[in-house]
Design a protein around this motif. Sequence first.
Motif, PDB file in Angstrom:
ATOM      1  N   LYS A   1      48.214  43.854  36.761  1.00 30.64           N
ATOM      2  CA  LYS A   1      47.238  44.162  37.811  1.00 30.64           C
ATOM      3  C   LYS A   1      45.908  43.513  37.444  1.00 30.64           C
ATOM      4  O   LYS A   1      45.501  43.542  36.274  1.00 30.64           O
ATOM      5  CB  LYS A   1      47.058  45.675  37.948  1.00 30.64           C
ATOM      6  N   ILE A   2      45.250  42.920  38.442  1.00 31.15           N
ATOM      7  CA  ILE A   2      43.934  42.305  38.210  1.00 31.15           C
ATOM      8  C   ILE A   2      42.944  42.850  39.235  1.00 31.15           C
ATOM      9  O   ILE A   2      43.271  43.025  40.419  1.00 31.15           O
ATOM     10  CB  ILE A   2      44.009  40.761  38.281  1.00 31.15           C
ATOM     11  N   ILE A   3      41.730  43.121  38.762  1.00 31.05           N
ATOM     12  CA  ILE A   3      40.663  43.658  39.613  1.00 31.05           C
ATOM     13  C   ILE A   3      39.374  42.923  39.265  1.00 31.05           C
ATOM     14  O   ILE A   3      39.037  42.779  38.082  1.00 31.05           O
ATOM     15  CB  ILE A   3      40.470  45.172  39.398  1.00 31.05           C
ATOM     16  N   LEU A   4      38.654  42.480  40.273  1.00 31.45           N
ATOM     17  CA  LEU A   4      37.362  41.834  40.079  1.00 31.45           C
ATOM     18  C   LEU A   4      36.263  42.872  40.344  1.00 31.45           C
ATOM     19  O   LEU A   4      36.087  43.351  41.474  1.00 31.45           O
ATOM     20  CB  LEU A   4      37.205  40.638  41.029  1.00 31.45           C
ATOM     21  N   GLN A   5      35.564  43.252  39.299  1.00 34.03           N
ATOM     22  CA  GLN A   5      34.519  44.288  39.385  1.00 34.03           C
ATOM     23  C   GLN A   5      33.131  43.625  39.503  1.00 34.03           C
ATOM     24  O   GLN A   5      32.918  42.566  38.916  1.00 34.03           O
ATOM     25  CB  GLN A   5      34.574  45.187  38.140  1.00 34.03           C
ATOM     26  N   PRO A   6      32.166  44.238  40.203  1.00 28.99           N
ATOM     27  CA  PRO A   6      32.277  45.471  40.978  1.00 28.99           C
ATOM     28  C   PRO A   6      33.276  45.364  42.117  1.00 28.99           C
ATOM     29  O   PRO A   6      33.524  44.278  42.642  1.00 28.99           O
ATOM     30  CB  PRO A   6      30.854  45.675  41.527  1.00 28.99           C
ATOM     31  N   ASP A   7      33.833  46.508  42.464  1.00 31.21           N
ATOM     32  CA  ASP A   7      34.946  46.559  43.414  1.00 31.21           C
ATOM     33  C   ASP A   7      34.536  45.966  44.752  1.00 31.21           C
ATOM     34  O   ASP A   7      33.472  46.292  45.302  1.00 31.21           O
ATOM     35  CB  ASP A   7      35.399  48.012  43.581  1.00 31.21           C
ATOM     36  N   MET A   8      35.415  45.085  45.275  1.00 29.10           N
ATOM     37  CA  MET A   8      35.189  44.449  46.569  1.00 29.10           C
ATOM     38  C   MET A   8      36.178  44.951  47.610  1.00 29.10           C
ATOM     39  O   MET A   8      36.448  44.286  48.610  1.00 29.10           O
ATOM     40  CB  MET A   8      35.320  42.924  46.437  1.00 29.10           C
ATOM     41  N   GLY A   9      36.754  46.114  47.385  1.00 25.71           N
ATOM     42  CA  GLY A   9      37.729  46.642  48.336  1.00 25.71           C
ATOM     43  C   GLY A   9      39.130  46.140  48.028  1.00 25.71           C
ATOM     44  O   GLY A   9      39.468  45.772  46.895  1.00 25.71           O
ATOM     45  N   LYS A  10      39.974  46.095  49.055  1.00 22.00           N
ATOM     46  CA  LYS A  10      41.361  45.687  48.870  1.00 22.00           C
ATOM     47  C   LYS A  10      41.481  44.221  48.456  1.00 22.00           C
ATOM     48  O   LYS A  10      42.456  43.830  47.832  1.00 22.00           O
ATOM     49  CB  LYS A  10      42.150  45.915  50.165  1.00 22.00           C
TER      50      LYS A  10
END
Length: 426
Positions: free
Chosen positions: A320-329
């Motif tokens: 799983k990868i997430i680009l923070q700060p959160d940009m939604g879906k």
Amino acid sequence: MSVSKPPPPPSTSHLAIPPPSASAPSSSASSPLATPHSAAPPPPSPVKISMQEHFAINVCPGPILPIPQISDFFPRFHDYPCTPPPPREKKILKEETFNGETGGGHLDGERRGETEGNGEEALDSDDDDTYLGTLEFTLLFDQENNCLHCTIHKAKGLKAMDSNGLADPYVKLHLLPGASKANKLRTKTLKNTLNPVWNETLIYHGITGADMTTKTLRLCVCDMDRLGRNEFIGEVRVALKKLKEGESKRYNMGLERIAQNKEANNQLVDQGAVVAEEERGRILVSLCYNTEKSCLLVGIIRCAHLAAMDSNGYSDPFVKIILQPDMGKKSKYKTSVKKKTLNPEFNEEFSYEVSLDQLAKKTLEISVWDYDLGMSNDFIGGVELGINASGQRLKHWFECLKNKGKKVEYWHTLTQQGAPSSDKPD
């Protein structure tokens, strides 16, 4: 044979004992009242030998030993109770079977003479003295791609492990310290041979220069047994610090039986202080900022040496990868699930639409999970790339921002830092 009977004629038998001198019977016959002290001594009795000894006199220079019967090794053919064959006979049979000879010749006679004095000591040390064979292989370290190429060429003169006098050999590889299913590789199995030829190349991914200074490669030759447990034949070990970068080095080493010592294993773990951090595994990530589309391309290529999370010794990993700060879906992605593996290969790429100025302030969180059906997924390890990172992670982020349009690949070590408590089932 009575003395009073006349001796048989010499032509009737070749093994007849020569008759006593003529003077003895004539003197005894002429003087029947002679005293016993004056009588001639009786002739010597003939030597009695068995048929086996008769045929073995001229062919066996050493002591004559009984010929072991097939029933000695199969007690069910005996009338109970039965006694096992003596240890010395078993030792001789092992030597003759190993040499592949039935007569043994003068070398077998010398071995018998040597083992007569040792007895039980020679029998107990049979496994240590047995020739196990040799293994020929080549190692190549590719530092640019962080790969260790292990080419298994062949083995020669392996010890017979099956009842037919042959074996079904294969080779398995481990990296020490920290041997587990995560860093286990193995060749294919070749049937009914003591001189197998594999010519098979096995590749360890995610091997860095630091690993080459602390790791040892263990190559074990085993015999595959479908009806039971696989049998260990022998092993060799190579310290990777002796291997130079880009150099293809060929080895031809004799197999050994190395005793497993807990203290030695503890020393190996102490020498590799980075093992505790690497137990979670590693991940190969590529970053590329596309200026034409103003987007960040994140590639999840593969993982290596992941921690086992399931009871079968494996995991079902996904990333799983997430680009923070959160940009939604649009900021959350995940790869497909790879079943029952600790070295998954994904080769999946994801895109984030973000300007270069905003990207410099963001953080990319990458986490590896073990998929569990109907339950919370298990966290294996993670890594963060961004302006707040350090070391090689910060270097990777800076190179991506600096070299726009160029794909930059780096291996990163997974850690438990910042691990979430659980993950909802998919």
